[in-house]
Design a protein around this motif. Structure first.
Motif, PDB file in Angstrom:
ATOM      1  N   GLY A  35       7.722 -10.392  26.520  1.00  0.00           N
ATOM      2  CA  GLY A  35       7.337 -10.016  27.876  1.00  0.00           C
ATOM      3  C   GLY A  35       6.593 -11.116  28.608  1.00  0.00           C
ATOM      4  O   GLY A  35       6.879 -11.406  29.759  1.00  0.00           O
TER       5      GLY A  35
ATOM      6  N   SER B 195      11.566  -6.685  26.488  1.00  0.00           N
ATOM      7  CA  SER B 195      10.223  -6.241  26.169  1.00  0.00           C
ATOM      8  C   SER B 195      10.093  -4.733  26.385  1.00  0.00           C
ATOM      9  O   SER B 195       9.507  -4.022  25.571  1.00  0.00           O
TER      10      SER B 195
ATOM     11  N   SER C  70       9.180  -1.690  23.881  1.00  0.00           N
ATOM     12  CA  SER C  70       8.061  -0.787  24.159  1.00  0.00           C
ATOM     13  C   SER C  70       8.484   0.657  23.933  1.00  0.00           C
ATOM     14  O   SER C  70       7.747   1.443  23.335  1.00  0.00           O
TER      15      SER C  70
ATOM     16  N   VAL D 231       6.672  -7.729  21.368  1.00  0.00           N
ATOM     17  CA  VAL D 231       6.683  -7.173  22.724  1.00  0.00           C
ATOM     18  C   VAL D 231       5.939  -8.112  23.662  1.00  0.00           C
ATOM     19  O   VAL D 231       6.396  -8.439  24.760  1.00  0.00           O
TER      20      VAL D 231
ATOM     21  N   LEU E 117      11.807  -9.104  30.717  1.00  0.00           N
ATOM     22  CA  LEU E 117      11.231  -7.779  30.931  1.00  0.00           C
ATOM     23  C   LEU E 117      12.035  -6.671  30.273  1.00  0.00           C
ATOM     24  O   LEU E 117      11.483  -5.762  29.665  1.00  0.00           O
TER      25      LEU E 117
END
Lengths: 295, 306
Positions: A256, A265, A269, A252, A262
């Motif tokens: 990221g 990632s 998450s 992650v 984004l």
């Protein structure tokens, strides 16, 4: 039983305000953002994000790199949990036997808990350093084994598991010792009178009575291996060699902050949040049952 | 124990001492490295006995990594997080246990839900909020078309674009980490064990809620607070991921981050002697706290996981 309460129309809200403000600001807002980013694709040059539904998730779970990260996480968590639980239990069983010196041994065994994961990583990096480390030298001289966590995936995994388990043994030890000390002496003594030797007593009486503690520790150790070991990985192997020690949480961070992807990632998450939810619910349901067990 | 087993007793001690030696081995190696010159540390094999360079290494590591400042930053962060978490959770638990109000269950569930959102699973968006703390408010402003409203009132084109960054500040190191469901539940559990008669007596004597909190609840919670402080100090001191993200300026870096930067880089001659010296200095405060406040530590550990 009903609690006696105070009157106060706005006071409870005022008292709760700081906690709730921080939760909304730094927990729920970012979590909402993660959810939003996971279902959209933003252009790297700014502008509006495009709604893409589950596309980010599908991309993620079909990626071979992601499958690798899952496998690495499973191996890492199981090895760390098994090693630290096993040693913690063994130390606790022995420390519980030496009644007079328990405090002495406890002091000398629990301090690694206070060492930061990142520093534990630094210490083990040096201890197991392939170039000038004493362990690598001994392995080479004694078994002609070219230990090198910078090149070998297996060696790198051993390094991170050692560093992670080393820190966690202390924690498991404290809980197992507390569990052992709460077993009534009379139970142990009557078993001894019936002719059960020390090993037999451990197997047939102590371990079954410790099982609530053990289950609870298994969950906590998995949570630790999943989420609290970022510092260890970052300092020792940086997820390498290749992606041999890239656990999910580390991925992650990599996607990221280093890959600047984004949406990827965020999708990861969200998957991790679901894992935490599962573990938390499991833990609380189990704790409910533990209360009954004690009655 | 229950029967005389001299052989097993000896084995027990042997095994425990072996355990202590294996546990302590990395520290021993680090201590030795901290007393050697760079040439000795990189020698094959590295000597296993202490050298005489300890003070030299301390001086060098201290100035190279600016350890004085970093230790200060770590202390500010650890104490800030400890005091913040304890204060916030005591008043939240007090509100939940000692008041009846409409959104009590909602508040309780919001706090409970935060257990499922550790920083590791919301890294990027939390960083974005820290980079501009007003992001949520700007979003709200956009949603309510406040800029259009302002333009209409003032007659000029107005855009709200304010930025308050928490990066490279003590506030950024501390505030996002001081919400605590665990501590709130700990105090809630404890407050529930305080008999109703005590609250009634206080009320009859004319004490208001704040008076009751300060003069009765806080003194009764003393041991719980102390045990929790030990755990939270260690937690705060050992933070890594969050300070790594929010401190790009070395003058706000904490000591744990500083160590990572002293680690040998590829293509450079490793300076393990300095890295290990600094690592030992960085781990000393929390380790000393655990060793000297052992009873409080064990109590805090066991209580906070209930």
């Amino acid at each position: 039983m009903r609690r006696v309460t105070f009157d106060g129309h706005w006071l409870p809200y005022l008292l709760l305000f700081p906690q709730l403000l921080i939760l909304v600001w730094f927990f729920f807002w970012p979590a909402g953002q993660a959810l939003y980013q996971a279902f959209t694709l933003s252009s790297p040059f700014g502008g509006y994000a495009e709604w893409v539904g589950f596309e980010n998730f599908v991309d993620m779970v079909t990626q071979p790199e992601y499958h690798k990260a899952i496998r690495v996480t499973v191996v890492f968590s199981l090895a760390t949990t098994a090693l630290s639980l096993g040693l913690g239990l063994l130390f606790a069983l022995f420390a519980d036997r030496v009644l007079r010196a328990t405090d002495f041994y406890r002091t000398l065994l629990i301090w690694p808990y206070a060492v930061a994961p990142a520093i534990a990583g630094a210490l083990w990096s040096f201890t197991l350093d392939p170039h000038s480390g004493v362990v690598a030298f001994a392995l080479k001289q004694l078994f002609n084994w070219g230990w090198n966590p910078e090149l070998s995936s297996f060696d790198a995994m051993v390094l991170v598991v050692f560093a992670a388990a080393w820190k966690q043994v202390a924690y498991n030890f404290v809980f197992f010792l507390a569990g052992l000390q709460s077993i009534p002496r009379a139970v142990i003594e009557s078993a001894a009178m019936d002719g059960a030797g020390p090993l037999r007593r451990v197997r047939d009486i102590i371990l079954p009575l410790l099982s609530p503690t053990t289950f609870f520790l298994v969950v906590l150790n998995i949570v630790y291996a999943f989420f609290d070991t970022f510092g260890i990985i970052h300092v020792t192997t940086g997820g390498g060699p290749g992606d041999a020690t890239t656990i999910l949480v580390y991925k992650v961070f990599q996607d990221g902050f280093i890959g600047l992807d984004l949406s990827a990632s965020a999708a990861q998450s969200i998957i991790l949040m679901i894992v935490v939810m599962g573990l938390t619910i499991f833990q609380f349901r189990f704790l409910e049952r533990r209360v009954h067990y004690a009655d | 124990m229950t029967e005389r087993t001299p052989i097993l007793d000896i084995l027990t001690h042997v095994f425990l001492i072996l355990g202590i030696l294996v546990t302590g081995f990395p520290i021993y190696v680090a201590l030795v490295a901290a007393t050697l010159t760079p040439e000795q540390v990189n020698g094959l094999p590295m000597p296993l006995f202490f050298g005489d360079q300890f003070l030299v290494n301390i001086q060098e590591a201290w100035s190279r990594a600016d350890l004085g400042l970093q230790l200060f930053n770590s202390a500010v962060q650890a104490i800030g997080i400890t005091v913040g978490k304890v204060a916030i959770s005591i008043i939240s638990a007090f509100a939940i246990v000692y008041f009846d109000f409409r959104f009590k269950m909602t508040a309780f569930w919001i706090i409970f839900m935060s257990l499922m959102l550790p920083i590791e699973v919301r890294i990027v968006p939390t960083y974005e909020v820290a980079a501009n703390a007003l992001t949520p408010f700007l979003w709200l402003g956009e949603l309510l078309r406040l800029d259009d409203l302002a333009s209409w009132i003032t007659g000029e084109k107005v855009r709200f674009d304010i930025k308050v960054s928490l990066l490279n500040s003590y506030a950024g190191l501390i505030f996002p980490l001081i919400a605590s469901a665990t501590a709130t539940f700990l105090f809630r559990q404890f407050f529930m064990t305080i008999p109703n008669e005590m609250t009634e007596a206080a009320k009859i004597d004319g004490a208001g809620p704040m008076r009751f909190l300060l003069d009765i609840l806080l003194p009764l919670s003393r041991t719980n607070i102390a045990a929790l402080c030990v755990i939270l100090f260690i937690y705060g001191w050992n933070q890594y991921l969050w300070p790594l993200l929010v401190t790009t300026d070395p003058s706000y870096s904490t000591v744990v981050i500083g160590i990572a930067k002293l680690m040998p880089q590829p293509e450079a001659v490793p300076e393990w002697n300095l890295a290990m010296t600094a690592a030992l200095i960085a781990m000393a405060p929390p380790v000393l706290v655990v060793v000297f406040l052992q009873r409080l530590f064990v109590r805090g550990l066991v209580e906070s996981e209930k």
